[in-house]
Write an enzyme that holds these catalytic residues in place. Sequence first.
Site, mmCIF file in Angstrom:
data_model
loop_
_atom_site.group_PDB
_atom_site.id
_atom_site.type_symbol
_atom_site.label_atom_id
_atom_site.label_comp_id
_atom_site.label_asym_id
_atom_site.label_seq_id
_atom_site.Cartn_x
_atom_site.Cartn_y
_atom_site.Cartn_z
ATOM 1 C CG HIS A 167 46.863 41.547 30.821
ATOM 2 N ND1 HIS A 167 47.476 42.701 31.274
ATOM 3 C CD2 HIS A 167 45.689 41.941 30.305
ATOM 4 C CE1 HIS A 167 46.694 43.730 31.057
ATOM 5 N NE2 HIS A 167 45.597 43.309 30.459
ATOM 6 C CG HIS A 169 41.023 41.106 30.531
ATOM 7 N ND1 HIS A 169 41.164 41.084 29.160
ATOM 8 C CD2 HIS A 169 41.818 42.130 30.960
ATOM 9 C CE1 HIS A 169 42.014 42.035 28.790
ATOM 10 N NE2 HIS A 169 42.423 42.688 29.858
ATOM 11 C CD GLU A 205 46.246 43.092 26.806
ATOM 12 O OE1 GLU A 205 45.132 42.589 27.001
ATOM 13 O OE2 GLU A 205 46.485 44.293 27.013
#
Length: 389
Positions: free
Chosen positions: A215, A141, A352
Site C-alpha cells: 500500500h 484491508h 495496489e
Amino acid sequence: MKGMFPRKISVLVFLLAGLAISGCRQSMDQSKTMSPGITVSEFGVLPDGRIASLFTVQSASGMEMRVTNYGGIIVSLTAPNRDGKQEDVVLGFDSLDQYVDGSPYFGAIIGRYGNRIGKAQFSIDGESYSLAANNGENHLHGGIAGFDKVLWDATSFSEGTGHGIVFTYVSPDGEEGYPGTLSVNVTYLLTADNRVVFSYEATTDKATPVNLTQHSYFNLAGPSSDSILSQELTIPAGHFTPIDVGFIPTGKIESVEGTPFDFRTPTSIGARIDQDNEQLLNGLGYDHNFVLNDGSANLKLAARVYDPESGRIMEVTTNEPGIQFYAGNFLDGTLTGKGGHIYPYRSGFCLETQHFPDSPNKPSFPSTILMPGKLYATQTIYTFSTDAE
Ligand code: GLA
C-alpha cells in the site's frame, strides 16, 4: 516455511527476531551493517515494548529503500529524476509512533485480504465467517489489526544484483475472524537496475481467503510536491469493476471505453477525476479495481506513471488479475508526514496489485480461496526509470 521459497535465496543474516519476540529493550541506537547494501537501526518502541527495526537497503545504482518490520512499511524510497537526482517518492512518517497512532496504510503490507469484503462476512463450504466491520459495514484491508500492524520477523538476503528483506509471519487460526493458520512470507528486493520486486507467499491449514498487496502511496514529483494530478497514468485494462456507494463491487465487469476509466493511453490523473460520472462519485474520485487478466499467470504490465516535471517513470508489472488505482481521495491535509510536510488532498496515489475486491462473495470473480496443501505465490515489480533514458 523453508519450502515456501521455490527460488534460491541466500539468506545472509538473521536479524532481530529474538529481540522482537522477547520484546526486550536493548539499545539499537547504532546503525549496523548487516550485509552488503543493508544496514539496520532501531526505528522505535511499540506500545507493548517490542522494538521495531529500520532497514536501509541501497542499490548499486543509488536508490535507497528504508523499511521497517512494523507492518513491512516502506518508510522511504528514492528514485532518480532525469538529472539523476535521487528523491523520496513515497509518502510516510518520520516516526514509528505516527504509524502506530493512525496511518492510512502508508507503505504497508496489506493482509489477509487487501481491499474490501462486503458486509464483513463470507462463507466457505456453507460455513459463514464474520470479520471486523472497520469500514462502514464492510471489512477493509484485513481488519482492525491487519498485517499492516504486525511486527514481522525480518531477515536480510541478497539475490543477483539486489539486496532485500524477507518478512515472515504466522497468522493464527481465527485472527481477525479468518479461518486457518496462515504462514506468510513477503520479500522486498531492490535491484541494481532500479526495480523493487515484491514476492508474496502463503500456506494455510484450512481453506481461507488471501489477497496480499502493498500500500505505498507514490508522488513521483518528490517529497515537496502537493499533488499527483499532473502525473500521467497508463493502465492497459479494457475493463474495471464498478462499485456501489460503499466501495463494494457490484459484480459487473464494465468496459472502460468512453469513460474516465479509460487509461489505455497516457492521461493525467487529474484530467477527468472531477467529472460528473456515477463511478467517480461513488469512489470519491478514482478508487477502483482494473481488470488485467489476460488469461495467463505471467507477469504483465499493469500500470505506468510518468511525471512530466521530474521525468520519473514508474512501471508496475504483476501476475495478479487486478490493480486498485486509488488517487489519495481520503488525504485531507490533516496528516503531517516526513520532514513536516503536510499531505493535501490527492497528493499521493496507490497502485495496489490484487485479486478483485469482495471476491469471497462474488463467485464470478477469480477465486481468492487458498486451500491447504497449495502455495499462494504472487509477484509484483515496480520499475523506475526516467524520460532521459
Ligand atoms: C485503499 C482503499 C481506499 C482507502 C485507502 C486507505 O486503497 O481502496 O478506499 O480506504 O485504502 O485510506
